[in-house]
Design a protein around this motif. Structure first.
Motif, PDB file in Angstrom:
ATOM      1  N   THR A 143      -5.050   0.512   0.681  1.00  0.00           N
ATOM      2  CA  THR A 143      -4.319  -0.029  -0.471  1.00  0.00           C
ATOM      3  C   THR A 143      -3.123   0.849  -0.824  1.00  0.00           C
ATOM      4  OG1 THR A 143      -6.345  -1.021  -1.322  1.00  0.00           O
ATOM      5  CG2 THR A 143      -4.545  -0.734  -2.891  1.00  0.00           C
ATOM      6  N   ALA A 144      -3.268   2.151  -0.643  1.00  0.00           N
ATOM      7  CA  ALA A 144      -2.159   3.081  -0.903  1.00  0.00           C
ATOM      8  C   ALA A 144      -1.100   3.000   0.198  1.00  0.00           C
ATOM      9  CB  ALA A 144      -2.680   4.508  -1.026  1.00  0.00           C
ATOM     10  N   GLY A 145      -1.387   2.250   1.260  1.00  0.00           N
ATOM     11  CA  GLY A 145      -0.416   2.070   2.335  1.00  0.00           C
ATOM     12  C   GLY A 145      -0.429   3.172   3.379  1.00  0.00           C
ATOM     13  N   LEU A 146      -1.456   4.011   3.376  1.00  0.00           N
ATOM     14  CA  LEU A 146      -1.497   5.149   4.291  1.00  0.00           C
ATOM     15  C   LEU A 146      -2.223   4.846   5.606  1.00  0.00           C
ATOM     16  CD1 LEU A 146      -2.219   7.873   1.609  1.00  0.00           C
ATOM     17  CD2 LEU A 146      -0.027   7.323   2.691  1.00  0.00           C
ATOM     18  N   LEU A 147      -3.063   3.818   5.596  1.00  0.00           N
ATOM     19  CA  LEU A 147      -3.763   3.403   6.815  1.00  0.00           C
ATOM     20  C   LEU A 147      -3.455   1.947   7.128  1.00  0.00           C
ATOM     21  CD1 LEU A 147      -7.396   4.857   6.465  1.00  0.00           C
ATOM     22  CD2 LEU A 147      -5.433   5.849   7.663  1.00  0.00           C
ATOM     23  N   ARG A 148      -3.516   1.624   8.400  1.00  0.00           N
ATOM     24  CA  ARG A 148      -3.383   0.242   8.882  1.00  0.00           C
ATOM     25  C   ARG A 148      -4.788  -0.223   9.266  1.00  0.00           C
ATOM     26  NH1 ARG A 148       0.022   1.504  12.162  1.00  0.00           N
ATOM     27  NH2 ARG A 148       1.867   0.858  11.053  1.00  0.00           N
ATOM     28  N   ARG A 149      -5.140  -1.439   8.874  1.00  0.00           N
ATOM     29  CA  ARG A 149      -6.468  -1.998   9.168  1.00  0.00           C
ATOM     30  C   ARG A 149      -6.318  -3.172  10.112  1.00  0.00           C
ATOM     31  NH1 ARG A 149      -9.970  -6.064   7.552  1.00  0.00           N
ATOM     32  NH2 ARG A 149     -12.108  -5.393   7.116  1.00  0.00           N
ATOM     33  N   GLU A 150      -7.125  -3.184  11.177  1.00  0.00           N
ATOM     34  CA  GLU A 150      -7.126  -4.297  12.121  1.00  0.00           C
ATOM     35  C   GLU A 150      -8.563  -4.757  12.332  1.00  0.00           C
ATOM     36  OE1 GLU A 150      -6.235  -5.109  16.817  1.00  0.00           O
ATOM     37  OE2 GLU A 150      -5.131  -3.500  15.834  1.00  0.00           O
ATOM     38  N   GLN A 151      -8.796  -6.024  12.088  1.00  0.00           N
ATOM     39  CA  GLN A 151     -10.134  -6.601  12.251  1.00  0.00           C
ATOM     40  C   GLN A 151     -10.331  -6.996  13.704  1.00  0.00           C
ATOM     41  OE1 GLN A 151     -12.166  -6.784   9.473  1.00  0.00           O
ATOM     42  NE2 GLN A 151     -13.841  -7.299  10.859  1.00  0.00           N
TER      43      GLN A 151
ATOM     44  N   PHE B 144      -9.117   1.372  12.049  1.00  0.00           N
ATOM     45  CA  PHE B 144      -8.098   1.956  11.179  1.00  0.00           C
ATOM     46  C   PHE B 144      -7.241   2.960  11.938  1.00  0.00           C
ATOM     47  CE2 PHE B 144     -11.372   0.335   8.492  1.00  0.00           C
ATOM     48  CZ  PHE B 144     -10.690  -0.172   7.401  1.00  0.00           C
ATOM     49  N   SER B 145      -5.950   2.923  11.647  1.00  0.00           N
ATOM     50  CA  SER B 145      -5.010   3.889  12.213  1.00  0.00           C
ATOM     51  C   SER B 145      -4.082   4.363  11.093  1.00  0.00           C
ATOM     52  CB  SER B 145      -4.204   3.255  13.355  1.00  0.00           C
ATOM     53  OG  SER B 145      -3.505   2.119  12.894  1.00  0.00           O
ATOM     54  N   ILE B 146      -3.473   5.499  11.324  1.00  0.00           N
ATOM     55  CA  ILE B 146      -2.596   6.099  10.316  1.00  0.00           C
ATOM     56  C   ILE B 146      -1.232   5.435  10.361  1.00  0.00           C
ATOM     57  CG2 ILE B 146      -1.435   8.230   9.605  1.00  0.00           C
ATOM     58  CD1 ILE B 146      -3.851   9.737  10.867  1.00  0.00           C
ATOM     59  N   ARG B 147      -0.692   5.146   9.198  1.00  0.00           N
ATOM     60  CA  ARG B 147       0.680   4.628   9.095  1.00  0.00           C
ATOM     61  C   ARG B 147       1.599   5.841   8.957  1.00  0.00           C
ATOM     62  NH1 ARG B 147       2.189   1.201   4.850  1.00  0.00           N
ATOM     63  NH2 ARG B 147       4.014   0.948   6.156  1.00  0.00           N
ATOM     64  N   TRP B 148       2.049   6.348  10.094  1.00  0.00           N
ATOM     65  CA  TRP B 148       2.871   7.561  10.105  1.00  0.00           C
ATOM     66  C   TRP B 148       4.168   7.370   9.339  1.00  0.00           C
ATOM     67  CZ3 TRP B 148       0.436  11.746  10.928  1.00  0.00           C
ATOM     68  CH2 TRP B 148      -0.685  11.763  11.765  1.00  0.00           C
ATOM     69  N   ASP B 149       4.708   6.170   9.372  1.00  0.00           N
ATOM     70  CA  ASP B 149       5.937   5.905   8.623  1.00  0.00           C
ATOM     71  C   ASP B 149       5.703   6.100   7.125  1.00  0.00           C
ATOM     72  OD1 ASP B 149       4.241   3.619   8.728  1.00  0.00           O
ATOM     73  OD2 ASP B 149       5.907   2.303   8.183  1.00  0.00           O
ATOM     74  N   ALA B 150       4.539   5.683   6.640  1.00  0.00           N
ATOM     75  CA  ALA B 150       4.218   5.842   5.219  1.00  0.00           C
ATOM     76  C   ALA B 150       4.040   7.311   4.858  1.00  0.00           C
ATOM     77  CB  ALA B 150       2.959   5.056   4.868  1.00  0.00           C
ATOM     78  N   LEU B 151       3.405   8.082   5.738  1.00  0.00           N
ATOM     79  CA  LEU B 151       3.243   9.516   5.470  1.00  0.00           C
ATOM     80  C   LEU B 151       4.592  10.233   5.481  1.00  0.00           C
ATOM     81  CD1 LEU B 151      -0.023  10.516   7.354  1.00  0.00           C
ATOM     82  CD2 LEU B 151       0.349  10.280   4.903  1.00  0.00           C
TER      83      LEU B 151
END
Length: 125
Positions: free
Chosen positions: A86-94, A101-108
């Motif tokens: 929700t904070a936009g730090l992880l990407r979720r794929e079902q 889950f993977s890290i959203r490096w662009d967000a960090l």
């Protein structure tokens, strides 16, 4: 220079050298996003989750991998993952019944850039 305290010299910062800040305040919506992201990271379990995902060979982990590594119940891990997502730090794929889950490096990078703008130019990526 003032007398050292515990062997550490104390710099004499006099009024003559005081310069008013010319920086700008962070925009209100930007502050809210930064606050949400920093709060999401300010938890031991969530920091461990991000670290585990970062260390994963493929750069992603399934909820089942995280519950096993953290020795926590699946609902507890899912709650932490939801906060990070929700904070936009992880990407979720079902994928079927499991979420990966993977890290959203662009967000960090954006978090670092906006929260610590002076640090962006003075340290390597």
């Amino acid at each position: 220079m003032a007398a050292p305290l515990a062997g550490i010299p104390i710099e004499d910062v006099s009024v003559e050298r005081c310069v008013p800040s010319t920086g700008r305040l962070i925009d209100r919506s930007e502050v809210e996003l930064l606050t949400a992201q920093l709060k999401a990271m300010a938890d031991q379990t969530r920091l461990q989750i991000v670290h585990l995902i970062d260390q994963a060979p493929a750069g992603e982990l399934c909820v089942c991998d995280l519950t096993e590594s953290l020795d926590l119940a699946q609902p507890t891990v899912s709650r932490h993952l939801k906060i990070l997502t929700t904070a936009g730090l992880l990407r979720r794929e079902q994928r079927g019944t499991w979420a990966w889950f993977s890290i959203r490096w662009d967000a960090l990078q954006e978090l670092r850039k906006h929260a610590f703008p002076r640090g962006v130019d003075c340290s390597p990526c």
